[in-house]
Design a protein around this motif. Structure first.
Motif, PDB file in Angstrom:
ATOM      1  N   LEU A 125       0.811  -1.210   0.000  1.00 52.23           N
ATOM      2  CA  LEU A 125       0.000   0.000   0.000  1.00 52.23           C
ATOM      3  C   LEU A 125       0.846   1.263   0.000  1.00 52.23           C
ATOM      4  O   LEU A 125       0.540   2.238  -0.691  1.00 52.23           O
ATOM      5  CB  LEU A 125      -0.923  -0.008   1.226  1.00 52.23           C
ATOM      6  N   HIS A 126       1.959   1.239   0.753  1.00 55.32           N
ATOM      7  CA  HIS A 126       2.768   2.451   0.864  1.00 55.32           C
ATOM      8  C   HIS A 126       3.495   2.774  -0.440  1.00 55.32           C
ATOM      9  O   HIS A 126       4.075   3.858  -0.591  1.00 55.32           O
ATOM     10  CB  HIS A 126       3.767   2.312   2.012  1.00 55.32           C
ATOM     11  N   SER A 127       3.460   1.859  -1.427  1.00 55.31           N
ATOM     12  CA  SER A 127       4.114   2.135  -2.705  1.00 55.31           C
ATOM     13  C   SER A 127       3.336   3.158  -3.513  1.00 55.31           C
ATOM     14  O   SER A 127       3.887   3.774  -4.435  1.00 55.31           O
ATOM     15  CB  SER A 127       4.263   0.835  -3.523  1.00 55.31           C
ATOM     16  N   PHE A 128       2.062   3.312  -3.218  1.00 58.12           N
ATOM     17  CA  PHE A 128       1.236   4.236  -3.978  1.00 58.12           C
ATOM     18  C   PHE A 128       0.581   5.228  -3.016  1.00 58.12           C
ATOM     19  O   PHE A 128      -0.286   4.868  -2.226  1.00 58.12           O
ATOM     20  CB  PHE A 128       0.168   3.481  -4.771  1.00 58.12           C
ATOM     21  N   ALA A 129       1.021   6.458  -3.114  1.00 57.35           N
ATOM     22  CA  ALA A 129       0.542   7.503  -2.213  1.00 57.35           C
ATOM     23  C   ALA A 129      -0.959   7.694  -2.324  1.00 57.35           C
ATOM     24  O   ALA A 129      -1.635   8.022  -1.345  1.00 57.35           O
ATOM     25  CB  ALA A 129       1.277   8.818  -2.497  1.00 57.35           C
ATOM     26  N   LEU A 130      -1.524   7.454  -3.528  1.00 53.88           N
ATOM     27  CA  LEU A 130      -2.943   7.673  -3.726  1.00 53.88           C
ATOM     28  C   LEU A 130      -3.776   6.780  -2.823  1.00 53.88           C
ATOM     29  O   LEU A 130      -4.683   7.236  -2.120  1.00 53.88           O
ATOM     30  CB  LEU A 130      -3.300   7.420  -5.192  1.00 53.88           C
ATOM     31  N   PHE A 131      -3.487   5.483  -2.830  1.00 53.52           N
ATOM     32  CA  PHE A 131      -4.261   4.546  -2.024  1.00 53.52           C
ATOM     33  C   PHE A 131      -4.036   4.791  -0.530  1.00 53.52           C
ATOM     34  O   PHE A 131      -4.941   4.653   0.284  1.00 53.52           O
ATOM     35  CB  PHE A 131      -3.898   3.105  -2.381  1.00 53.52           C
ATOM     36  N   LYS A 132      -2.807   5.163  -0.182  1.00 52.92           N
ATOM     37  CA  LYS A 132      -2.517   5.464   1.219  1.00 52.92           C
ATOM     38  C   LYS A 132      -3.319   6.669   1.678  1.00 52.92           C
ATOM     39  O   LYS A 132      -3.814   6.712   2.816  1.00 52.92           O
ATOM     40  CB  LYS A 132      -1.026   5.707   1.396  1.00 52.92           C
ATOM     41  N   ASN A 133      -3.475   7.645   0.797  1.00 50.96           N
ATOM     42  CA  ASN A 133      -4.267   8.824   1.147  1.00 50.96           C
ATOM     43  C   ASN A 133      -5.732   8.478   1.376  1.00 50.96           C
ATOM     44  O   ASN A 133      -6.407   9.063   2.218  1.00 50.96           O
ATOM     45  CB  ASN A 133      -4.152   9.884   0.043  1.00 50.96           C
ATOM     46  N   VAL A 134      -6.242   7.516   0.601  1.00 49.45           N
ATOM     47  CA  VAL A 134      -7.634   7.076   0.789  1.00 49.45           C
ATOM     48  C   VAL A 134      -7.817   6.516   2.192  1.00 49.45           C
ATOM     49  O   VAL A 134      -8.786   6.828   2.891  1.00 49.45           O
ATOM     50  CB  VAL A 134      -8.018   6.030  -0.275  1.00 49.45           C
ATOM     51  N   VAL A 135      -6.866   5.687   2.608  1.00 51.00           N
ATOM     52  CA  VAL A 135      -6.954   5.065   3.930  1.00 51.00           C
ATOM     53  C   VAL A 135      -6.777   6.102   5.024  1.00 51.00           C
ATOM     54  O   VAL A 135      -7.518   6.139   6.004  1.00 51.00           O
ATOM     55  CB  VAL A 135      -5.910   3.934   4.059  1.00 51.00           C
ATOM     56  N   ASP A 136      -5.767   6.962   4.861  1.00 51.89           N
ATOM     57  CA  ASP A 136      -5.466   7.943   5.904  1.00 51.89           C
ATOM     58  C   ASP A 136      -6.570   8.981   6.062  1.00 51.89           C
ATOM     59  O   ASP A 136      -6.926   9.371   7.179  1.00 51.89           O
ATOM     60  CB  ASP A 136      -4.146   8.646   5.598  1.00 51.89           C
ATOM     61  N   SER A 137      -7.117   9.432   4.942  1.00 54.34           N
ATOM     62  CA  SER A 137      -8.114  10.499   5.003  1.00 54.34           C
ATOM     63  C   SER A 137      -9.512   9.995   5.308  1.00 54.34           C
ATOM     64  O   SER A 137     -10.339  10.701   5.880  1.00 54.34           O
ATOM     65  CB  SER A 137      -8.138  11.266   3.677  1.00 54.34           C
TER      66      SER A 137
END
Length: 481
Positions: free
Chosen positions: A6-18
């Protein structure tokens, strides 16, 4: 295709974090798609997508992705549907996991019940209907019939002598005033005529105010083999007790004859002045007394277990009994001096001979288990409330702490390097304990390994007679109320 952290793609990480959805109409032109994610999406033919965070208990647990292979302008309605679909999908996933866990649990339970020869059931008292599983039907020799009413079937296959008792056990478990527990052993007659022992254990469920029994889930286990083993053990113990009783009585006659002949020879040698042989015969006479006491203990053990130990109770001076038994044991205790301390000045009610038997047993043990000492102390005292207490102290090998609670058990002997040289069957203290308890008293021991032991017993002035009077008074007061 592949697995990407997941951490390889900032986009998906942002979905989880936000915790908010991200909408991409075209990966070629969207600013949120970085240079690392874009080629991956193109290679997977993902040109447009909506990423919805899946939230559980306020925390993100996954991402629901809705994708398309061509550019698309996602409408607000489509995004709303995607969010609702994500929520429903997660609920479905959790339900599927729970159902799988339940199936595994049921399978393990079935394997366990099969291995233990155990079946399960639920009884509904309002309908007088039992709902058994297939394992229970098989254990009871009943056909696998979904329409079968177990409650009615049991009434026909329970062994006649057990039916009333089992019905009473069930009625008691269904009583809201009780604890709702059922634990009953019954015999079942199979279609082939064979009789099987079954244990039925259940817990009644109560509802309402006032509470009423609504169901009784439980288990039933085949305990036929256990019952057979118990019966075989019971017969073996009965045969053993019969053997001990017969052997003991058969030994009494020759031992009595030997002792009588020995006393005749001893008296003749005493008249002739042959002191050396008289002393030797005195030692032999002491050993015969020990054998006689051992035989008496064996007889008492069988009487105790059969509930046939008799007592001849009377009023007597406790101090006189203590003095007599000390004098009797002192004659054969060549290495020890028995020192008496205290007195009670008390008359008690009990079996004088049996209580004397206890004192002798404790004194002999005190001398036997203190071979390197030369003193045994006997201390008696009276108490206005409890009656009399006697303590017999030795300075011998002592008893390990972990064995103190076992010394009054039948056939128990302390094991160890120091105790292997001491003869005995381990029944003397058992007999002594039973006598004291049945005379309304208590017996206990205090000991320190390597320093010695002190055995105590206490007796009420009125013995078991006082205990019976207390019970009669209690019963009388109960009736008066």
């Amino acid at each position: 295709m592949g697995v990407y952290p997941l951490h390889s793609f900032a986009l998906f990480k942002n979905v989880v974090d936000s915790g908010h959805p991200i909408i991409v109409d075209d990966v070629h032109t969207a600013d949120v798609v970085d240079d690392e994610l874009k080629p991956v999406c193109i290679s997977l033919q993902i040109i447009s997508f909506v990423d919805i965070p899946v939230i559980k208990n306020g925390k993100p647990v996954g991402i629901f992705c809705l994708v398309q292979s061509t550019p698309r302008s996602w409408t607000d309605l489509e995004v709303a549907l995607a969010i609702e679909t994500a929520e429903r999908t997660w609920v479905t996933v959790e339900r599927a996991k729970a159902e799988e866990a339940l199936r595994k649990s049921e399978k393990r339970l079935q394997l366990a019940t099969d291995a233990a020869k155990m079946g399960t059931f639920i009884y509904y008292p309002d309908e007088d209907r039992g709902d058994p599983d297939t394992q229970m039907l098989a254990l009871y020799g009943l056909p696998p019939d979904d329409t079968l009413n177990l409650a009615k079937a049991l009434a026909e296959i329970i062994y006649p002598d057990d039916r009333i008792r089992y019905a009473n056990d069930v009625a008691q478990a269904l009583n809201p005033g009780g604890n709702g527990k059922l634990n009953s052993d019954i015999r079942i007659i199979h279609p082939d005529g064979s009789v099987h022992w079954m244990n039925v254990t259940a817990q009644t469920q109560f509802e309402g105010n006032p509470p009423q029994a609504v169901s009784m889930p439980g288990v039933s286990m085949d305990i036929t083999e256990r019952k057979r083993a118990e019966e075989a053990l019971k017969k073996a113990l009965q045969h053993k007790d019969e053997f001990i009783n017969i052997a003991s009585h058969e030994l009494k006659t020759p031992v009595t004859s030997v002792k009588a002949f020995l006393q005749v020879v001893q008296n003749r040698l005493a008249r002739e002045g042959n002191e050396k042989f008289v002393a030797l015969l005195s030692k032999m006479d002491a050993q015969i007394d020990k054998l006689t006491a051992l035989i008496a203990d064996l007889v008492d053990v069988t009487k105790i277990e059969g509930g046939k130990l008799q007592f001849r109770e009377e009023y007597f001076s406790f101090d006189e009994l203590v003095d007599e038994t000390i004098e009797e044991v002192q004659r054969t205790a060549e290495k020890h001096t028995i020192v008496k301390k205290g007195s009670t000045g008390t008359t008690i009610f009990g079996d004088r001979g049996r209580i004397g038997q206890v004192i002798i047993n404790l004194l002999i043990n005190a001398t036997k288990y203190s071979p390197d000492a030369n003193t045994v102390i006997v201390e008696s005292k009276a108490d206005d409330k409890s009656g009399v207490t006697l303590g017999i102290q030795d300075f011998g090998i002592g008893i390990p702490k972990d064995m103190l609670g076992k010394v009054f058990e039948r056939f128990f002997r302390v094991e160890g390097e120091n105790t292997q040289t001491f003869a005995g069957l381990g029944i003397g203290l058992f007999v002594a304990s039973e006598i004291i308890k049945r005379q309304g008293g208590s017996i206990w021991v205090e000991s320190e390994e390597g320093k010695g032991s002190t055995f105590y017993f206490s007796l009420p002035r009125e013995g078991s007679k006082g205990k019976r009077q207390q019970e009669d008074t209690f019963v009388g007061n109960t009736h008066q109320e």
